[in-house]
Design a protein around this motif. Structure first.
Motif, PDB file in Angstrom:
ATOM      1  N   LYS A 254       0.834  -1.202   0.000  1.00 33.81           N
ATOM      2  CA  LYS A 254       0.000   0.000   0.000  1.00 33.81           C
ATOM      3  C   LYS A 254       0.867   1.250   0.000  1.00 33.81           C
ATOM      4  O   LYS A 254       0.583   2.231  -0.704  1.00 33.81           O
ATOM      5  CB  LYS A 254      -0.932  -0.007   1.208  1.00 33.81           C
ATOM      6  N   ALA A 258       1.016   4.032  -3.048  1.00 39.08           N
ATOM      7  CA  ALA A 258       0.754   5.449  -2.813  1.00 39.08           C
ATOM      8  C   ALA A 258       1.932   6.309  -3.265  1.00 39.08           C
ATOM      9  O   ALA A 258       1.754   7.375  -3.861  1.00 39.08           O
ATOM     10  CB  ALA A 258       0.456   5.686  -1.327  1.00 39.08           C
ATOM     11  N   GLU A 351       1.113  10.893   1.682  1.00 36.71           N
ATOM     12  CA  GLU A 351       0.315  11.795   2.515  1.00 36.71           C
ATOM     13  C   GLU A 351      -1.127  11.879   2.028  1.00 36.71           C
ATOM     14  O   GLU A 351      -2.064  11.949   2.832  1.00 36.71           O
ATOM     15  CB  GLU A 351       0.934  13.194   2.514  1.00 36.71           C
ATOM     16  N   ASP A 352      -1.318  11.867   0.709  1.00 38.13           N
ATOM     17  CA  ASP A 352      -2.649  12.059   0.138  1.00 38.13           C
ATOM     18  C   ASP A 352      -3.383  10.754  -0.137  1.00 38.13           C
ATOM     19  O   ASP A 352      -4.505  10.767  -0.655  1.00 38.13           O
ATOM     20  CB  ASP A 352      -2.544  12.873  -1.164  1.00 38.13           C
ATOM     21  N   GLY A 353      -2.763   9.614   0.187  1.00 37.50           N
ATOM     22  CA  GLY A 353      -3.418   8.330   0.007  1.00 37.50           C
ATOM     23  C   GLY A 353      -3.711   7.984  -1.436  1.00 37.50           C
ATOM     24  O   GLY A 353      -4.753   7.404  -1.760  1.00 37.50           O
ATOM     25  N   SER A 355      -3.058   6.263  -5.361  1.00 39.57           N
ATOM     26  CA  SER A 355      -2.741   4.958  -5.920  1.00 39.57           C
ATOM     27  C   SER A 355      -2.211   5.155  -7.331  1.00 39.57           C
ATOM     28  O   SER A 355      -2.616   6.085  -8.031  1.00 39.57           O
ATOM     29  CB  SER A 355      -3.984   4.059  -5.968  1.00 39.57           C
TER      30      SER A 355
END
Length: 436
Positions: A254, A258, A351-353, A355
């Motif tokens: 994950k 990101a 930081e902003d999540g 993908s």
């Protein structure tokens, strides 16, 4: 008279050039503490030795302080000894100077750790060419092409090992007199140090054998270019790998997904920092196996960001090997600045999540701008001016760097562009070939 041994205190600057000042070797301990004098306006010396508009003028004093852990002391077969140490540019009180490229990378790596609790492991792959005419034609990946320069390849690999790098492989690449040299990964700032050392020792090894090496982004637009591929993975504070997840997008954890998403989102805005010459954009075109779109590729060398293959089978070894590769870079960039830009973009993605999304599997050059936009892709800037405009207009990317950086960088590159503005493409390529 016996020559006095000198050590060269060095910095890699905005132009990707290594500049500095030498001092007698017996002064080393003193210089490790006090450094050598440096001048703020030196930051505006372009790759063609013109001086861009500077906010400093003739004012100010700085120190270039060598780092004993980052250098090379190599004696070549012709008896030439080359001894240099990379360092940081500081203010007179010892605090980092805002426009020191090495310090800028240190700040980016600290941000990554503060945000995600991980350390970067990275390695730079370099392509270069010899400027002499090829001894034989049609030697792409050829054994004969390698054997013709075996002495250079072996001399270079020995020099890299002597300097503390981890030689991995060297090969005759596709283009005329083109070679690729690979070293093993290192943690944090060290990989960028390694990249600087590799470039300098490649030039030195070639010179010791009567050759001249160039890392120019492209010599001839009818042929191939010379890229720099930056491989990246992550470890936690216990040095355990955290890049891989067998159930993740293309095997990415994950965190990696990101990070990759941030790199892809901001790639058009950081391209001026990772591919910073006018002729870089002659290389970054479709079908050159370089980079032309902000896309993720799964084992795809046409993608800007690639998920690389692994050769291991057991999960622990896969996790150790797994990495992603940034391909939109060349050796006109300081390794410190290029890596800092990528790390900041990736950290923003964490930081902003974000993908990275699904990898592409088709020729994006066949899609219309509307079709690209619908899928979140864009054609990367096609000129240095366009890339600079994108960086200058992106407030998020600008704020990753110290306050004076963006304006100083743009002014620097405008002076470089002015130097080649009246040249045709072949003459521009020749100018960059001579300086890199």
């Amino acid at each position: 008279m016996t020559p006095k041994h000198l050590i060269f205190a060095a910095t890699s600057d905005i132009a990707g050039k290594v500049r500095g000042k030498a001092f007698p070797a017996e002064q080393l301990e003193k210089r490790l503490q006090r450094g050598v004098g440096w001048t703020p306006t030196n930051v505006q010396i372009t790759c063609f030795d013109s001086i861009a508009e500077s906010p400093f003028g003739a004012l100010g004093d700085l120190l270039l302080i060598p780092d004993a852990q980052a250098g090379a002391d190599v004696t070549f077969g012709n008896g030439t000894r080359e001894h240099f140490i990379l360092g940081d540019i500081t203010k007179l009180d010892g605090t980092p100077w805002e426009l020191c490229m090495r310090s800028i990378l240190k700040q980016a790596l600290k941000r990554l750790h503060d945000v995600a609790g991980v350390h970067l492991i990275s390695a730079f792959e370099h392509e270069f060419q010899l400027r002499s005419p090829p001894a034989l034609d049609n030697q792409a990946y050829g054994r004969e092409g390698f054997e013709l320069q075996r002495a250079l390849c072996e001399t270079l690999m020995a020099a890299l090992e002597t300097a503390g790098l981890k030689p991995d492989s060297i090969m005759k690449e596709y283009g005329p007199n083109q070679y690729e040299v690979v070293v093993g990964p290192s943690k944090g700032i060290r990989s960028a140090d390694d990249a600087v050392i590799l470039r300098e020792l490649t030039r030195s090894a070639a010179r010791s054998l009567g050759e001249t090496a160039t890392f120019t982004p492209i010599r001839d637009i009818a042929s191939v270019g010379n890229g720099v591929h930056i491989h990246m993975s992550f470890v936690d504070n216990d040095s355990d790998p955290v890049t891989y997840d067998p159930n993740g997008n293309c095997g990415m954890s994950k965190l990696t997904d990101a990070f990759a998403g941030g790199v892809l989102k901001y790639l058009p805005d950081i391209l001026a920092l990772t591919a910073p010459s006018v002729v870089s954009y002659e290389r970054l075109t479709p079908h050159r196996w370089s980079a032309a779109y902000n896309n993720l590729g799964f084992r795809d060398r046409e993608a800007s960001l690639r998920v690389c293959p692994v050769t291991a089978k057991d999960p622990a070894s896969v996790a150790q090997q797994f990495n992603i590769e940034y391909r939109a870079a060349d050796a006109a960039a300081s390794p410190y600045l290029a890596l800092a830009a990528i790390v900041h973009a990736g950290t923003q993605g964490i930081e902003d999540g974000l993908s990275a999304g699904a990898p592409t599997e088709e020729d994006l050059s066949l899609l219309s701008p509307e079709a690209l936009q619908a899928r979140g892709f864009v054609r990367l800037p096609e000129t240095l001016q366009t890339a600079l405009d994108a960086f200058a207009a992106q407030p998020v990317a600008r704020q990753w760097f110290p306050e004076p950086f963006a304006d100083v960088y743009v002014a620097h590159k405008k002076a470089e562009m002015a130097h080649v503005a009246d040249m045709d493409v072949p003459t521009r390529c020749a100018a960059y070939e001579a300086t890199y």
